[in-house]
Design a protein around this motif. Structure first.
Motif, PDB file in Angstrom:
ATOM      1  N   LYS A  78     -34.310   6.837 -12.425  1.00  0.00           N
ATOM      2  CA  LYS A  78     -35.673   6.465 -12.012  1.00  0.00           C
ATOM      3  C   LYS A  78     -35.784   6.509 -10.486  1.00  0.00           C
ATOM      4  N   LEU A  79     -34.771   5.986  -9.807  1.00  0.00           N
ATOM      5  CA  LEU A  79     -34.786   6.004  -8.332  1.00  0.00           C
ATOM      6  C   LEU A  79     -34.739   7.440  -7.828  1.00  0.00           C
ATOM      7  N   HIS A  86     -41.134  10.853  -3.187  1.00  0.00           N
ATOM      8  CA  HIS A  86     -41.160  10.499  -1.759  1.00  0.00           C
ATOM      9  C   HIS A  86     -40.819  11.692  -0.872  1.00  0.00           C
ATOM     10  N   ALA A  87     -39.884  12.514  -1.316  1.00  0.00           N
ATOM     11  CA  ALA A  87     -39.522  13.705  -0.524  1.00  0.00           C
ATOM     12  C   ALA A  87     -40.735  14.626  -0.386  1.00  0.00           C
ATOM     13  N   ILE A 110     -27.007   0.569  -6.687  1.00  0.00           N
ATOM     14  CA  ILE A 110     -28.451   0.814  -6.741  1.00  0.00           C
ATOM     15  C   ILE A 110     -29.054   0.808  -5.341  1.00  0.00           C
ATOM     16  N   LYS A 111     -28.629  -0.133  -4.520  1.00  0.00           N
ATOM     17  CA  LYS A 111     -29.162  -0.188  -3.141  1.00  0.00           C
ATOM     18  C   LYS A 111     -28.784   1.076  -2.385  1.00  0.00           C
ATOM     19  N   GLU A 112     -27.576   1.568  -2.619  1.00  0.00           N
ATOM     20  CA  GLU A 112     -27.118   2.779  -1.913  1.00  0.00           C
ATOM     21  C   GLU A 112     -27.932   4.011  -2.358  1.00  0.00           C
ATOM     22  N   ILE A 113     -28.146   4.115  -3.672  1.00  0.00           N
ATOM     23  CA  ILE A 113     -28.938   5.254  -4.183  1.00  0.00           C
ATOM     24  C   ILE A 113     -30.349   5.199  -3.583  1.00  0.00           C
ATOM     25  N   ASN A 116     -30.315   6.221   0.021  1.00  0.00           N
ATOM     26  CA  ASN A 116     -30.154   7.693   0.172  1.00  0.00           C
ATOM     27  C   ASN A 116     -31.486   8.422   0.051  1.00  0.00           C
ATOM     28  N   HIS A 117     -32.396   7.836  -0.742  1.00  0.00           N
ATOM     29  CA  HIS A 117     -33.722   8.442  -0.911  1.00  0.00           C
ATOM     30  C   HIS A 117     -34.743   7.870   0.067  1.00  0.00           C
TER      31      HIS A 117
END
Ligand code: LRH
Ligand code: MN
Length: 426
Positions: A78-79, A86-87, A110-113, A116-117
């Motif tokens: 989902k992220l 967003h991109a 999850i915070k890292e993913i 990254n986005h």
């Protein structure tokens, strides 16, 4: 699947560049009115709308659901999909999670993913309108309003758990929407239900960290069809005041009876410093959760006209939280969300073109015709070139929907995830 800045920049080069000339025309037209087109382009570029984690798959109704293929099956996926939006748009830099539909197994991963986005976590949403498997208490007859003290305590505890998860993710707000109510006259004592709800919300408010906000979402009906305990803005406003200064009213555009003047509700809440945020969508009849601006684009413009006025004149009201709340029964979920973002930014840009000074003068002179002319001059201005320039400046796609199809995103997601995957959510 990820889209790189360079891929998108190359795509932009292949796009029609007329929007640059169109913005030169807008500059020549509006500068003499003291309206700065480049300032508007910047404001539009900075405007971030939260994507609902529960609206990344195909929605459905009681009459059926048609899956879309390539849907996200996990929070990570989902992220990733929010990252794709967003991109392309550079206006979806936040995500709003719904618990327990999206409980993160590994918070740090999850915070890292998300990082990254370039995504952060907006308002968390609790869910006391469904019984989870092995639930100790049932919400069949209500949650925070329930006549059953154990059900109320169970629901308050759930909201505390949602706050704990949100704190770990870096969220700063909680949205509470309650299905609580009745489907038949006599089923409920209205006053007891309201009192229980107020007490329960005060306990949830007290459990929030000092820098958090509580958003109380109202809705006139569904899933209860005779009474909903938090049925309208006035009830939500009253409960927010009963909780404290960091409790606010959340306006879901689909949660109004036909022909309700929502822009007046927005103005009233901002005047009182109690407008917390929005769930943007559109509707023809009920809580249809359709694409923003697809049914009543002028109504959306009038709401943004009040928001622009309020953000300039109501320092007592905090910067609102912008979120989409939609459900996609027949459209590609990501295309639907891209269209909704376009409609929100268009309404905002048109509202920023309103000559507020001239409007104020015309209102004071009761020149009713001139008032409408001033509003509709802005509304009838094509602002798509402003949005294109804003996205290009932010490193997004000049035309996100065209890019989405040119990069065959849906087909790539289907190749990755298959046709049968079903996303959690509505
Ligand atoms: C209720 C609502 C609420 C969410 C749900 C997904 O209709 O608008 O905001 O919890 O949809
Ligand atoms: Mn909503």
């Amino acid at each position: 699947m990820k889209l790189s800045k360079n891929e998108i920049a190359d795509f932009n080069k292949s796009c029609n560049q007329d929007y640059k000339h169109e913005n030169d025309f807008l500059r020549s037209k509006f500068t003499k009115k003291g309206i700065d087109i480049d300032a508007i382009i910047k404001k539009v570029a900075d405007f971030q709308v939260a994507i609902p984690s529960w609206a990344l798959g195909a929605g459905g109704t009681r009459f059926g659901r048609f899956s879309y293929g390539g849907e996200p099956a996990t929070l990570e996926q989902k992220l990733n999909d929010v990252g794709l939006i967003h991109a392309l748009t550079k206006s979806a830099g936040t995500v709003s999670l719904h618990i327990p539909w999206d409980i993160p197994e590994d918070i740090n991963a999850i915070k890292e993913i998300a990082a990254n986005h370039g995504i952060v976590f907006d308002a968390m949403n609790s869910n006391t309108f469904q019984d989870q498997p092995n639930a100790e208490e049932t919400y069949k007859y209500g949650s925070l309003n329930s006549t059953d003290k154990r059900a109320r305590e169970y629901a308050v505890e759930h909201n505390k758990e949602v706050i704990r998860i949100g704190k770990a993710l870096g969220s700063k707000s909680l949205t509470v929407w309650l299905a609580d109510g009745a489907s038949f006259p006599g089923q409920l004592n209205f006053q007891t239900a309201l009192k229980n709800t107020e007490d329960s919300l005060q306990q949830i408010y007290a459990a929030m960290p000092e820098d958090w906000k509580l958003f109380i979402e109202y809705k006139p009906y569904e899933p209860n069809f005779y009474s909903t305990t938090i049925q309208d803005w006035g009830t939500s406003f009253m409960l927010a005041n009963a909780c404290g200064e960091r409790a606010y009213t959340l306006v879901d555009l689909g949660h109004h009876l036909p022909n309700t003047n929502i822009e007046q509700i927005v103005a009233t809440l901002m005047h009182k410093g109690k407008l917390g945020g929005f769930h943007f969508n559109d509707s023809k009849y009920g809580d249809d959760d359709l694409t923003v601006g697809s049914i009543k684009p002028y109504a959306l413009f009038l709401i943004f006209n009040e928001l622009v006025y309020g953000m300039e004149n109501n320092p007592q009201n905090p910067y609102p939280a912008w979120m989409i709340d939609a459900s996609h029964n027949i459209k590609d979920p990501l295309e639907d969300l891209i269209q909704s973002l376009e409609a929100i930014l268009m309404a905002y840009a048109k509202a920023l073109l309103v000559d507020q000074k001239a409007l104020k003068t015309a209102q004071l002179e009761n020149d009713v015709v001139k008032c409408q002319e001033i509003l509709q001059d802005a509304y009838n201005t094509d602002v798509r070139s402003i949005l294109k320039a804003a996205r290009e400046q932010a490193g997004g796609a000049v035309d996100p929907l065209k890019a989405y199809r040119a990069f065959q995103v849906r087909q790539q997601l289907i190749d990755e995830r298959g046709l049968e995957v079903q996303a959690t959510g509505l």
